[in-house]
Design a protein around this motif. Structure first.
Motif: not given
Length: 234
Positions: A176-196
């Motif tokens: 099981s995973f903590r998934a309440d969006p109000a929590l700092t440990v909710a599922p997070r998507l981390r994206v690395t990018y190059i800005a144009a």
């Protein structure tokens, strides 16, 4: 390179053996077997918006070049063996409703084409290994999912997670995973990018815009000037 982190915007887990239940704010993945009977078969569903507000960094833009994307989950419980194979797939129902969706329906009175969540490719599914310890787990390889969300889905990224082996003979293998969006440990998507970089604006030549001073005019060749009048009588 810059990074932006997005917290899941809506989330639930769905259970084959409790098909009408609405289970928000927690993710439950895998199977639980009691005796010789399976009592839970759980899958996770969640949505992200990479054009929306970021928990860290900024919203992504159409012109950003995405170089990497990771899903970060926080595991709160493990039953049975750990480190079993699972998959992340693209959920196809853009109007899925976490508050009313369940194993049979993606929203009130609207059935999935296939019970348990409709999925499709591209992008291809991403495999990962279930956690072997409590705490954060980072799942890489979601680059194509984010690119697809940006180019084809208005920044919306919908995911379904499932254990690869959901058979009864597999026994209990559940996390099981903590998934309440109000929590700092909710599922997070981390994206690395190059800005144009902004396209430079060329300055028009002098004298071509209103208000510009006219280009200097070269003096005439002295040889081309008319000769002075000679005095009368000369």
């Amino acid at each position: 390179m810059p990074q932006s982190t997005f917290v899941v915007t809506s989330t639930e887990y769905i259970d084959l053996f409790h098909p009408g239940a609405v289970n928000t704010n927690m993710w439950s993945l895998g199977t639980i077997v009691a005796g010789s009977s399976k009592v839970n078969l759980d899958r996770c569903i969640g949505a992200f918006d990479v054009f929306g507000a970021a928990a860290a960094g900024r919203p992504l833009a159409l012109t950003d070049a995405i170089t990497a994307a990771d899903l970060i989950l926080n595991c709160g419980a493990i039953l049975g063996p750990s480190a079993w194979p699972a998959s992340i797939e693209r959920l196809t129902r853009a109007d899925w409703d976490a508050a009313s969706g369940d194993w049979n329906n993606y929203k009130t009175a609207s059935a999935w084409t296939t019970a348990g969540g409709d999925i499709a490719t591209p992008p291809a599914a991403v495999g990962f290994t279930s956690p072997s310890a409590l705490g954060d787990i980072t799942i890489g390889g979601l680059l194509t999912f984010v690119i697809d969300a940006i180019t084809n889905r208005g920044g919306k990224l919908l995911l379904r997670l499932r254990a690869n082996d959901e058979s009864t003979s597999a026994g209990t293998k559940w996390a099981s995973f903590r998934a309440d969006p109000a929590l700092t440990v909710a599922p997070r998507l981390r994206v690395t990018y190059i800005a144009a970089e902004p396209v430079p604006i060329a300055r028009p030549a002098a004298g071509t815009l209103p208000g510009d001073r006219a280009s200097p005019i070269s003096r005439a060749d002295p040889a081309a000037r008319p000769a002075k009048w000679q005095a009368r009588g000369e």
